[in-house]
Design a protein around this motif. Sequence first.
Motif, mmCIF file in Angstrom:
data_model
loop_
_atom_site.group_PDB
_atom_site.id
_atom_site.type_symbol
_atom_site.label_atom_id
_atom_site.label_comp_id
_atom_site.label_asym_id
_atom_site.label_seq_id
_atom_site.Cartn_x
_atom_site.Cartn_y
_atom_site.Cartn_z
ATOM 1 N N LEU A 15 0.825 -1.208 0.000
ATOM 2 C CA LEU A 15 0.000 0.000 0.000
ATOM 3 C C LEU A 15 0.852 1.248 0.000
ATOM 4 O O LEU A 15 0.527 2.246 -0.636
ATOM 5 C CB LEU A 15 -0.912 0.017 1.237
ATOM 6 N N ALA A 16 1.970 1.210 0.718
ATOM 7 C CA ALA A 16 2.815 2.391 0.822
ATOM 8 C C ALA A 16 3.448 2.754 -0.507
ATOM 9 O O ALA A 16 3.778 3.910 -0.752
ATOM 10 C CB ALA A 16 3.901 2.165 1.867
ATOM 11 N N HIS A 17 3.613 1.782 -1.404
ATOM 12 C CA HIS A 17 4.322 2.030 -2.661
ATOM 13 C C HIS A 17 3.447 1.838 -3.892
ATOM 14 O O HIS A 17 3.945 1.816 -5.005
ATOM 15 C CB HIS A 17 5.534 1.098 -2.763
ATOM 16 N N PRO A 69 5.331 7.987 15.245
ATOM 17 C CA PRO A 69 4.090 8.717 14.956
ATOM 18 C C PRO A 69 4.252 10.231 14.997
ATOM 19 O O PRO A 69 3.440 10.958 14.431
ATOM 20 C CB PRO A 69 3.133 8.234 16.055
ATOM 21 N N ALA A 70 5.309 10.724 15.638
ATOM 22 C CA ALA A 70 5.517 12.165 15.725
ATOM 23 C C ALA A 70 6.000 12.758 14.401
ATOM 24 O O ALA A 70 5.961 13.979 14.220
ATOM 25 C CB ALA A 70 6.519 12.484 16.832
ATOM 26 N N ARG A 71 6.439 11.918 13.456
ATOM 27 C CA ARG A 71 6.976 12.408 12.180
ATOM 28 C C ARG A 71 5.972 12.321 11.037
ATOM 29 O O ARG A 71 6.312 12.587 9.889
ATOM 30 C CB ARG A 71 8.228 11.612 11.806
ATOM 31 N N VAL A 72 4.731 11.991 11.356
ATOM 32 C CA VAL A 72 3.725 11.746 10.314
ATOM 33 C C VAL A 72 2.829 12.963 10.118
ATOM 34 O O VAL A 72 2.485 13.658 11.081
ATOM 35 C CB VAL A 72 2.865 10.519 10.686
ATOM 36 N N LYS A 125 11.406 2.508 3.399
ATOM 37 C CA LYS A 125 12.780 2.031 3.499
ATOM 38 C C LYS A 125 13.791 3.047 2.995
ATOM 39 O O LYS A 125 14.993 2.886 3.206
ATOM 40 C CB LYS A 125 12.940 0.719 2.721
ATOM 41 N N THR A 126 13.329 4.105 2.311
ATOM 42 C CA THR A 126 14.246 5.136 1.840
ATOM 43 C C THR A 126 14.885 5.835 3.040
ATOM 44 O O THR A 126 14.173 6.306 3.927
ATOM 45 C CB THR A 126 13.496 6.169 0.983
ATOM 46 N N PRO A 127 16.209 5.918 3.087
ATOM 47 C CA PRO A 127 16.865 6.549 4.240
ATOM 48 C C PRO A 127 16.360 7.974 4.469
ATOM 49 O O PRO A 127 16.277 8.772 3.536
ATOM 50 C CB PRO A 127 18.352 6.538 3.850
ATOM 51 N N GLY A 128 16.011 8.280 5.717
ATOM 52 C CA GLY A 128 15.575 9.619 6.064
ATOM 53 C C GLY A 128 14.120 9.923 5.773
ATOM 54 O O GLY A 128 13.632 10.999 6.130
ATOM 55 N N ALA A 129 13.422 8.993 5.138
ATOM 56 C CA ALA A 129 12.018 9.247 4.796
ATOM 57 C C ALA A 129 11.146 9.171 6.042
ATOM 58 O O ALA A 129 11.400 8.397 6.954
ATOM 59 C CB ALA A 129 11.531 8.239 3.758
ATOM 60 N N ALA A 130 10.101 10.002 6.057
ATOM 61 C CA ALA A 130 9.163 9.988 7.178
ATOM 62 C C ALA A 130 8.193 8.815 7.026
ATOM 63 O O ALA A 130 7.911 8.367 5.906
ATOM 64 C CB ALA A 130 8.389 11.300 7.231
#
Length: 200
Positions: A15-17, A69-72, A125-130
Motif C-alpha cells: 500500500l505504501a508504494h 508517529p511524531a513524524r507523520v 525504506k528510503t533513508p531519512g524518509a518519514a
Amino acid sequence: MPHRPAELTPTLETLAHNSAGPLHWLATATAMAAVIAAAGLVQPDAAATGHPAAPANGPRAPQAAAPDPARVTYPLDCKGLPVAVTATAQGDLDGDGRPETVAAVRCDAGSGTPPHAIYVLVQDKTPGAAPRVVATLLEAGKRQTATDLTIRDGIVTASLLGYSSPEVPRYSPDVKQLAKWRWSGGKFRQELTNSDPKSV
C-alpha cells in the motif's frame, strides 16, 4: 503442466508504494544493486582475518524500528488546531517481519472531547524518509473516542466510546464497543462487539 508462480501475499508496504512510478522503481533497484555490490566488496575474507564467517543460523539482525508517529502528517482536518497523538501501539500486522505503528489521533482542541481517528503507519525504506499513513481503521466522522489501544498476535484492539443519540452530552459517552482489526486478504477486516447504551 507449466509451473505457476506462487501468489504473493499483499503486505502493508504494498500500500505504501502502490503509487510509485517506473522511474522510482528503477532508481530503487539501481541503489539496491549498488549497496549489495558494496557489501560484497567490503566483506572481510575469513582466511585473511583468521575468523570464521558467521553461521547462517547465527544471531539475527536487529529488528527494524517501528514508525515514529511524531513524524507523520495525518489526513485529519483540525481547522487550524494542532493534531494530538493520544495513544500508539506497535507490532507486525502483515507478517512481513517489519513492525507497524497504529496511532489514535485527534484534534487538540484544549477542551471538550474531540473524536479520534485511528491510522496505520509504515516506515518507508528510503533513508531519512518519514513514516506514512497507509490505512484508516477509524474515521473521525464516526464521532468516537478510542481507548485501550493494543496490538497482540497481529490484531489491533481498541475500546470505542460513543453516543446512543445526539441528545447525549459529548462529555458523557453512553455506548462502548470493543473493536478488533485484522489484516487479511490485502485489507483490514473489522470485528465489533457492542455494549448496551448506558453501560459505560
